[in-house]
Design an enzyme around this catalytic site. Sequence first.
Site, PDB file in Angstrom:
ATOM      1  N   HIS A  93       0.842  -1.198   0.000  1.00 39.92           N
ATOM      2  CA  HIS A  93       0.000   0.000   0.000  1.00 39.92           C
ATOM      3  C   HIS A  93       0.881   1.254   0.000  1.00 39.92           C
ATOM      4  CE1 HIS A  93      -2.813   3.095   1.211  1.00 39.92           C
ATOM      5  NE2 HIS A  93      -2.104   3.315   2.303  1.00 39.92           N
ATOM      6  N   ASP A  99       6.697  21.088 -26.659  1.00 36.41           N
ATOM      7  CA  ASP A  99       6.699  19.729 -26.109  1.00 36.41           C
ATOM      8  C   ASP A  99       7.715  19.721 -24.981  1.00 36.41           C
ATOM      9  OD1 ASP A  99       6.756  16.867 -25.686  1.00 36.41           O
ATOM     10  OD2 ASP A  99       5.918  16.664 -27.694  1.00 36.41           O
ATOM     11  N   TRP A 112       7.135   0.363   3.970  1.00 41.99           N
ATOM     12  CA  TRP A 112       7.669   1.059   2.789  1.00 41.99           C
ATOM     13  C   TRP A 112       9.055   1.613   3.066  1.00 41.99           C
ATOM     14  CZ3 TRP A 112       8.670   6.227   1.047  1.00 41.99           C
ATOM     15  CH2 TRP A 112       8.547   7.201   2.028  1.00 41.99           C
ATOM     16  N   SER A 162      11.971   8.382 -12.464  1.00 41.44           N
ATOM     17  CA  SER A 162      11.857   9.718 -11.869  1.00 41.44           C
ATOM     18  C   SER A 162      13.011  10.611 -12.271  1.00 41.44           C
ATOM     19  CB  SER A 162      11.872   9.653 -10.344  1.00 41.44           C
ATOM     20  OG  SER A 162      10.858   8.848  -9.885  1.00 41.44           O
ATOM     21  N   HIS A 208      12.874  12.315   3.564  1.00 45.31           N
ATOM     22  CA  HIS A 208      12.244  13.579   3.897  1.00 45.31           C
ATOM     23  C   HIS A 208      12.061  14.475   2.687  1.00 45.31           C
ATOM     24  CE1 HIS A 208      10.167  16.309   6.359  1.00 45.31           C
ATOM     25  NE2 HIS A 208      10.733  17.218   5.618  1.00 45.31           N
ATOM     26  N   TYR A 245       8.427  16.208   0.434  1.00 41.68           N
ATOM     27  CA  TYR A 245       8.222  17.486  -0.253  1.00 41.68           C
ATOM     28  C   TYR A 245       8.078  17.297  -1.738  1.00 41.68           C
ATOM     29  CZ  TYR A 245       8.546  19.743   4.105  1.00 41.68           C
ATOM     30  OH  TYR A 245       8.262  20.115   5.375  1.00 41.68           O
ATOM     31  N   SER A 293      -1.724  26.945  -5.944  1.00 36.33           N
ATOM     32  CA  SER A 293      -1.397  28.332  -6.267  1.00 36.33           C
ATOM     33  C   SER A 293      -1.903  28.737  -7.644  1.00 36.33           C
ATOM     34  CB  SER A 293       0.126  28.555  -6.215  1.00 36.33           C
ATOM     35  OG  SER A 293       0.621  28.176  -4.966  1.00 36.33           O
ATOM     36  N   HIS A 303      14.442  13.664  12.090  1.00 32.95           N
ATOM     37  CA  HIS A 303      13.203  13.653  12.884  1.00 32.95           C
ATOM     38  C   HIS A 303      12.409  12.369  12.689  1.00 32.95           C
ATOM     39  CE1 HIS A 303      11.073  16.067   9.453  1.00 32.95           C
ATOM     40  NE2 HIS A 303      10.994  14.786   9.228  1.00 32.95           N
ATOM     41  N   HIS A 304      12.781  11.567  11.699  1.00 33.78           N
ATOM     42  CA  HIS A 304      12.131  10.256  11.563  1.00 33.78           C
ATOM     43  C   HIS A 304      12.810   9.218  12.449  1.00 33.78           C
ATOM     44  CE1 HIS A 304       9.694  11.513   8.125  1.00 33.78           C
ATOM     45  NE2 HIS A 304      10.731  12.265   7.814  1.00 33.78           N
ATOM     46  N   THR A 317       6.501  27.013   5.549  1.00 33.44           N
ATOM     47  CA  THR A 317       5.227  26.363   5.249  1.00 33.44           C
ATOM     48  C   THR A 317       4.077  27.241   5.725  1.00 33.44           C
ATOM     49  OG1 THR A 317       6.418  24.319   5.699  1.00 33.44           O
ATOM     50  CG2 THR A 317       4.063  24.138   5.322  1.00 33.44           C
ATOM     51  N   ARG A 376       1.604   1.520  14.988  1.00 36.43           N
ATOM     52  CA  ARG A 376       1.211   1.314  13.599  1.00 36.43           C
ATOM     53  C   ARG A 376       1.754  -0.032  13.122  1.00 36.43           C
ATOM     54  NH1 ARG A 376       5.428   5.203  10.291  1.00 36.43           N
ATOM     55  NH2 ARG A 376       4.617   4.159   8.447  1.00 36.43           N
TER      56      ARG A 376
HETATM   57  C1  HEM Z   1      -8.246   5.277   0.742  1.00 36.96           C
HETATM   58  C2  HEM Z   1      -7.367   6.005   1.318  1.00 36.96           C
HETATM   59  C3  HEM Z   1      -6.335   5.436   2.250  1.00 36.96           C
HETATM   60  C4  HEM Z   1      -6.519   4.648   3.350  1.00 36.96           C
HETATM   61  C5  HEM Z   1      -7.827   4.148   3.922  1.00 36.96           C
HETATM   62  C6  HEM Z   1      -5.227   4.374   3.889  1.00 36.96           C
HETATM   63  C7  HEM Z   1      -4.995   3.609   5.014  1.00 36.96           C
HETATM   64  C8  HEM Z   1      -3.766   3.354   5.544  1.00 36.96           C
HETATM   65  C9  HEM Z   1      -3.503   2.683   6.777  1.00 36.96           C
HETATM   66  C10 HEM Z   1      -4.567   2.114   7.697  1.00 36.96           C
HETATM   67  C11 HEM Z   1      -2.172   2.641   6.964  1.00 36.96           C
HETATM   68  C12 HEM Z   1      -1.442   2.138   8.169  1.00 36.96           C
HETATM   69  C13 HEM Z   1      -0.970   0.784   8.075  1.00 36.96           C
HETATM   70  C14 HEM Z   1      -0.286   0.429   9.350  1.00 36.96           C
HETATM   71  O1  HEM Z   1       0.590   1.189   9.833  1.00 36.96           O
HETATM   72  O2  HEM Z   1      -0.634  -0.626   9.890  1.00 36.96           O
HETATM   73  C15 HEM Z   1      -1.570   3.274   5.845  1.00 36.96           C
HETATM   74  C16 HEM Z   1      -0.213   3.422   5.667  1.00 36.96           C
HETATM   75  C17 HEM Z   1       0.361   4.197   4.678  1.00 36.96           C
HETATM   76  N1  HEM Z   1      -0.311   4.935   3.712  1.00 36.96           N
HETATM   77 FE1  HEM Z   1      -2.283   4.951   3.430  1.00 36.96          FE
HETATM   78  N2  HEM Z   1      -4.295   4.994   3.125  1.00 36.96           N
HETATM   79  C18 HEM Z   1      -4.933   5.660   2.111  1.00 36.96           C
HETATM   80  C19 HEM Z   1      -4.369   6.417   1.124  1.00 36.96           C
HETATM   81  C20 HEM Z   1      -3.016   6.685   1.021  1.00 36.96           C
HETATM   82  C21 HEM Z   1      -2.450   7.569   0.038  1.00 36.96           C
HETATM   83  C22 HEM Z   1      -3.185   8.336  -1.054  1.00 36.96           C
HETATM   84  C23 HEM Z   1      -1.130   7.598   0.267  1.00 36.96           C
HETATM   85  C24 HEM Z   1      -0.214   8.450  -0.576  1.00 36.96           C
HETATM   86  C25 HEM Z   1       1.003   8.577  -0.529  1.00 36.96           C
HETATM   87  C26 HEM Z   1      -0.851   6.705   1.378  1.00 36.96           C
HETATM   88  C27 HEM Z   1       0.397   6.445   1.911  1.00 36.96           C
HETATM   89  C28 HEM Z   1       0.638   5.586   2.960  1.00 36.96           C
HETATM   90  C29 HEM Z   1       1.955   5.253   3.442  1.00 36.96           C
HETATM   91  C30 HEM Z   1       3.287   5.757   2.902  1.00 36.96           C
HETATM   92  C31 HEM Z   1       1.779   4.370   4.508  1.00 36.96           C
HETATM   93  C32 HEM Z   1       2.873   3.750   5.360  1.00 36.96           C
HETATM   94  C33 HEM Z   1       3.048   2.339   4.973  1.00 36.96           C
HETATM   95  C34 HEM Z   1       3.981   1.678   5.922  1.00 36.96           C
HETATM   96  O3  HEM Z   1       3.686   1.675   7.132  1.00 36.96           O
HETATM   97  O4  HEM Z   1       5.011   1.167   5.466  1.00 36.96           O
HETATM   98  N3  HEM Z   1      -2.031   6.180   1.814  1.00 36.96           N
HETATM   99  N4  HEM Z   1      -2.558   3.713   4.994  1.00 36.96           N
HETATM  100 CU   LIG Z   2      10.540  14.119   7.368  1.00 35.15          CU
END
Ligand code: HEM
Ligand SMILES: [Cu+2]
Lengths: 369, 567
Positions: free
Chosen positions: B97, B126, B162, B190, B273, B277, B288, B322-323, B348, B470
């Site tokens: 995810h 282009d 991730w 990228s 980090h 951004y 903007s 900070h992470h 910000t 988490r």
């Molecule tokens: C439908 C919308 C979304 C829902 C319901 C959702 C739900 C969740 C939940 C519940 C977690 C936590 C998992 C855990 O720690 O056990 C998570 C982790 C995360 N989500 Fe989302 N999310 C959504 C959309 C997004 C979007 C759009 C992003 C865009 C970047 C995103 C990025 C992340 C990232 C980076 C994590 C951390 C994964 C990790 O712990 O390695 N999520 N999400």
């Molecule tokens: Cu950061």
Amino acid sequence: MQLRRLCAMAAACTPSFALAESPYTFQTPQSPIASHINDLHTWIMLIIVVVFVVVFGLMFYSIFKHRRSVGHQARHFHENTAVEVAWTIIPALILAVMAFPAARLVLAQKNTTNADITIKATGYQWLWGYDYMDYGFGYKSRLATPRAQIENYKDGAPPKSPLYLLEVDEPLVVPVGKRVRILTTANDVIHSWYVPALGVKQDAIPGFIRDTWFTAEHIGTYRGQCTELCGRDHGYMPIVVKVVSDADFKTWVTAQQAKAKAAQDDPNKKWTKDELLARGKQVFESNCAACHKVDGKGGGPFPALAGSKIATGPKEGHIHIVLTGKNAMPSWAGLSDVEVASVITYERNSFGNHTGDFVLPAEVKAARK
Amino acid sequence: MTTTTDALNPAHPIDHGHGADHGHGGHDAHDHHHAPAGWRRWVYATNHKDIGTMYLWFAFSMFLLGGTFALGIRAELFSPGMQFWQPEFFNQLTTLHGVIMVFGAIMPAFTGLMNWMIPLMIGAPDMAFARMNNWSFWLLPPAAMLLIISLFVPGGGPGAGWTFYPPLSVQLGAGMDFGIFAIHLMGLSSIMGSINIVTTILNMRAPGMTLLKMPMFAWTSLVTAYLLIAVAPVLAGAVTMLLTDRHFGTHFFNAAGGGDPILFQHVFWFFGHPEVYIMALPAFGVVSQILPTFSRKPLFGYVSMVYAVCAIAILSFMVWGHHMFAVGFPATAQLFYMFMTMLIAVPTGVKVFNWISTMWQGSMTFETPMLFAIGFLCLFTIGGMSGLVLSLAPVDIQLHGTYYVVAHFHYVLVAGALFSLFGATYYWLPKWTGNMYSERMGKLHFWWSMIAFNITFFPMHFLGLAGMPRRIPDYALQFTTFNEVASVGAFLFGFAQILFLYNVIHTIRGGVGPSPQRPWDGATTLEWDVACPAPHHTWTEPPSLALVREGLIAQGLEESTHVEELK
Ligand code: HEM
Ligand SMILES: [Cu+2]
Ligand SMILES: [Cu+2]
């Protein structure tokens, strides 16, 4: 007198309080650091609420007043140096003011000197080991919630106990009002030792030792969990800290020391195969079963020992891998010769393996050289 | 000249003469006259609009996939106990995810927007390197395939989060290698995409459009592209070291061999980090553009906005610690990262104040893009404030690794990046398709998303404060209520996105009718000076100085002269 009784009653009630906490904020702080964190959080929240009200107030005022549907005409300004400087400087000043108490608290958290007792917390996949450095004993602390309560894949799982996932077989025991220094390390992957009510969280890193400290202010039981993803059962390695009176702590320590002594293997003992097997089963279940499973069948990245080439091949190879480890298999050189010998004997003669041979502590000792 | 010559005839053969002036191998371009039909149009695509379209569709399908995984997470977390998945699989769901949303959905979606809009907005025919552009897109589908296949190899997908922290990521099965290669491919893509954006913006702007007169979206794209060029190789290095630790016996991250697992975290967050951004700055750019249009007023404090973007970009290289407040830094490092992080809140804040001043005394209307921009502003501010809480190292000790962090980064990523992407889609959809979308459906999408988003993520703050970690598949009983609420919200949010998909397809098929060339009366940037839908080739001759100036005056970036006022 009356006051003291009241205090004692309040202290006795804390464990049950711990469950009736406000669900909207931190758990009730039980250490000076946790109280300070709480205060700092309250301060920053106050600032945030004020900023929030101002920012959102202005924004929504504008949204309601400056809309075309009420006939508002756009005014074409697009710069104002004074305002722009002001809203750069003022937030910076507010933050500078916040930085002071925060910095002081960082220094307090980091000051781990003058500890009254030192305990090493070792993260294992997926349990905690505690070693009382000053008293020469240690033990493992595992989740006590039965699997049957956890697995709801089919109907008919038993009801969950009130402390579901937050209960362990042997909690960490510390005396009230003393500076407790926790050294953290890990055996396999990174874990994190976290007890919210005491305001401590410290990653446990394999191969390194880090430290943190707390002073528990009240007698009671405080619960936390591992907070660094550590594989399959990351959600199942809770931390339970039982804070007791000084006297109770002393009694407990004496009992633990006696128990440790009794459990120690006599180095001159002549081991029979059956004794080794029985001891090996214990060692296996407390150290190896987390990965290789109780039935030796393994799973995922963890190989089966049942029928494994190493566990049924020459003894030397088997001793070698247990002592030195390999990739994700940690080294077990920290176990005693008897423990290593017995667990290897057990592995070679269980799970359907029938090598029939057995490994003596002396052989392990020789292999260590 | 106010519109392009071939505006009304997309099939009209033209050459890329303008591009040749800018040294992008103009001769190759001669054999590429008009869009080839069928699959060749997409596989061999070199046209920035086609490539942008592919990026956007790719990103949206990844968003649906990553969203499905999120619903898998939320379904399991609806009640305590294990209902659906094994814990290993739960970890793979969270990892995929996160990886898919970050690298598959948000980043490609912004690259797609930049591809489509930057040439239109700065008056270029282009992108600078049209063929490299094709290559940067086509690396993405194989990367996505690798991630999906990883779920089916022995041991399953990568399950280390991730952030891929070793030693856990060294311990896992082959799925991890698929993840590593996927990241390599996405990183390459990228970097190439960014080089293209930098070159295009620096070399191909319309006459009279100096750097400090570019649309803000071009500015944020430029800075984002630089950030990516700086940090994508760092991520590639980190995961390559993981790969060699896993297979070739190196010990970068293994203490037993003289390495250090924390080294990985430093390298990862040195990328990580700035990465947040990379996902936030283009969103700032989009907002903007949208806010001034619907406030009918120039962007407030353009120059300070540019400085704020640059300050954020530079500071973003100095706050990665900070992470890692919980790894056990010495006090000095803990203090340094805390102060730097608090500092980054200042620029910000400046941006937020500037946006509100842009709306102030405007003549606002609230079409869907404006609603999403305002939604962004509200929710991003909340996310920024929880970020401020986390910046205080002592408080972060309590909150690190808990659901508070999950709440915080979804406020900045979903409500920040994603809402701005929705806003951008509605804003430019008429230009892309030539048709007007259904405003009613768009508004419904906004309100539904806004409410469902808050139902999902607001309670997570409370869970984190109370101490719920988490990345756990199961939780203690006192966390039940908020988890139930969050799960219900997540499914509601998911369904809202089907409405969005329907609205977009409906618009492509004709929508509520053809759109005028400039559907928004407050829009002043150059993309609105081309026909609607934007023809296959635009700005084959650069816009005239007069046209550019007209826009700049409306944006408050140039003073009008007396002569022009008389006209
Ligand atoms: C439908 C919308 C979304 C829902 C319901 C959702 C739900 C969740 C939940 C519940 C977690 C936590 C998992 C855990 O720690 O056990 C998570 C982790 C995360 N989500 Fe989302 N999310 C959504 C959309 C997004 C979007 C759009 C992003 C865009 C970047 C995103 C990025 C992340 C990232 C980076 C994590 C951390 C994964 C990790 O712990 O390695 N999520 N999400
Ligand atoms: Cu950061
Ligand atoms: Cu863990």
